[in-house]
Design an enzyme around this catalytic site. Structure first.
Site, PDB file in Angstrom:
ATOM      1  N   CYS A 139      -7.764 -15.603  -2.995  1.00  0.00           N
ATOM      2  CA  CYS A 139      -7.691 -14.148  -2.832  1.00  0.00           C
ATOM      3  C   CYS A 139      -8.303 -13.431  -4.029  1.00  0.00           C
ATOM      4  O   CYS A 139      -8.893 -12.370  -3.883  1.00  0.00           O
ATOM      5  CB  CYS A 139      -6.235 -13.709  -2.650  1.00  0.00           C
TER       6      CYS A 139
ATOM      7  N   GLU B 128       1.230 -10.194  -0.752  1.00  0.00           N
ATOM      8  CA  GLU B 128      -0.006 -10.445  -1.484  1.00  0.00           C
ATOM      9  C   GLU B 128      -1.022 -10.874  -0.447  1.00  0.00           C
ATOM     10  O   GLU B 128      -0.939 -11.969   0.102  1.00  0.00           O
ATOM     11  CB  GLU B 128       0.199 -11.523  -2.545  1.00  0.00           C
TER      12      GLU B 128
END
Length: 455
Positions: free
Chosen positions: A262, A228
């Site tokens: 993010c 990720e």
């Protein structure tokens, strides 16, 4: 070398830790591997009991652990408290649902029997970031422990106190030694660990560079990996959207965790009919945010995690200005002690500028005006990232149609991308691969074994 804990608000060096020696690393791997030989045979009920104990201890220590987060990486204290609650709930979620998620899958066959059994694969290495120091660990560790794997965890170097606290929680919960092991090691050791035959898989949340290195090491060793990585999430506003609500959520989407997420909204793409109104209200709300002590409940924006993070962001903004972009508000370091960036909005961004494709990790928003849905979709996809995104419109079917054309792992309608326990989390393109959380989050590091009875 030592690992430093530095408060980004006071700039005080709080604590130092020694990096592990080669023999200490070898011992950690050895114990994790030995523990796996017994943990893989424990019942799901026994694993669930341990996960619930871990969750209970996390909740009992919420105040202490929240302060630790805030002091190490600058998160607003209320957001730190939420993170602690969320981390605890992840352990509880997999304790409650593990039995269902790991149940045998019976296959339809023309004769005899066939089923898929899910079993653990061994010792796993997790490499986790500083921006959510408890949540990120929970979403990796909880499902994989429930499967029957054991965990080696290399946390970010600027949150060593959080790393130490997590390991202590497992010890207090009376987890078997080697089930969860904190590694105080530099990033340069990661590839060597993946080379070790006793480690069967690796997961990383972090930068593209770190992710590429881990994936290369895993690929060389034919081991499963989950990544990720970064994101440059589009925040699309159509002309029929509620602009007051959209700008309120734009503030939330861009400044949550002091802009260091993010899945934070980063590129604000607004249809021209409402672009001027949106920008005016967005600027007003961004420029009025109160900066200060992240322990103060009235503070709305805290410091960045480190001086290095602040300098990186400032250099990106300065380069954008030199290439012709326009600062609508902010654009500078705040006149405060600590690693503070003024909340910033940048416009007049064109292809060819570095900022057009880069991820901005902090309270800096990129603003774009587009003519229609097609331009919005094209701009949303004009990035190497593909993590999250959102679309604001009163016409839900229209918003769904746009969402379906955005190249990302997650798209929310009328709300910025948000993590939820029951929903799969992950991206595509250079934002990584694999999923965490939800039922899919327990499905990555398992051996899906076919058992066939022929009649």
């Amino acid at each position: 070398m030592s690992i430093q804990s530095i408060n980004p608000f006071t700039l005080e060096k709080v604590k130092s830790y020694k990096e592990m020696t080669a023999s200490e690393i070898e011992n950690a791997i050895s114990i994790a591997h030995e523990t796996y030989q017994t943990w893989k045979f424990t019942s799901l009920e026994e694993r669930a009991t341990l996960l619930n104990k871990v969750a209970a201890i996390i909740r009992e220590r919420k105040t202490e652990l929240s302060i630790l987060i805030t002091s190490e990486m600058g998160k607003l204290i209320k957001q730190a408290e939420y993170e602690i609650e969320y981390a605890a709930s992840i352990f509880e979620y997999y304790a409650k649902n593990g039995n269902e998620f790991l149940a045998d899958e019976v296959l339809k066959v023309s004769s005899g029997e066939a089923c898929i059994k899910k079993s653990p694969i061994g010792v796993l290495l997790g490499v986790e970031p500083w921006n959510f120091p408890f949540y990120q660990v929970a979403r990796f560790a909880a499902p994989n422990m429930m499967i029957g794997n054991t965990i080696l965890l290399k946390h970010a170097s600027n949150v060593p106190q959080c790393a130490e606290a997590i390991a202590a929680i497992f010890k207090e919960a009376k987890a078997p030694e080697g089930l969860y092991t904190n590694l105080f090691i530099p990033g340069s050791e990661i590839s060597k660990l993946i080379d070790d035959k006793r480690i069967q898989g690796a997961s990383l949340t972090g930068s593209e560079k770190a992710g590429a290195a881990l994936a290369a090491a895993a690929g060389k060793n034919i081991k499963k990996s989950v990544l990720e990585l970064g994101g440059s999430d589009p925040f699309i506003v159509l002309e029929d959207a509620d602009i007051d609500k959209a700008t309120d959520l734009a503030i939330y989407g861009r400044t949550v965790n002091n802009g260091q997420s993010c899945i934070a909204s980063k590129r604000f793409i607004v249809v021209e009919e409402v672009a001027d109104e949106f920008l005016m209200k967005f600027k007003e709300k961004m420029s009025s945010l109160k900066l200060g002590d992240p322990m103060d409940l009235e503070t709305q924006l805290g410091p960045l995690s480190s001086e290095e993070a602040l300098q990186t962001l400032l250099s990106q903004v300065e380069k954008a200005i030199s290439q012709g972009a326009k600062i609508e508000t902010g654009g500078k370091r705040a006149d405060l002690k600590g690693c503070f960036m003024l909340p910033t909005i940048i416009s007049n961004i064109t292809p060819g500028m570095a900022i057009y494709t880069e991820e901005l990790f902090g309270p800096v928003a990129s603003f774009y005006k587009v003519k229609n849905d097609e331009e919005a979709i094209k701009l949303a996809n004009a990035t190497d990232f593909g993590l999250g995104g959102c679309v604001f419109s009163k016409d839900i079917e229209r918003a769904k149609k746009i969402a379906n054309q955005i190249d990302s792992g997650m798209v929310f309608i009328n709300h910025p991308t948000k993590s939820s326990i029951e929903l799969p989390f992950g991206g595509t393109k250079r934002s990584g691969y694999g999923r965490e959380l939800g039922a899919l989050g327990i499905d990555e590091f398992v051996n899906k074994k076919l058992i066939r009875v022929v009649s």
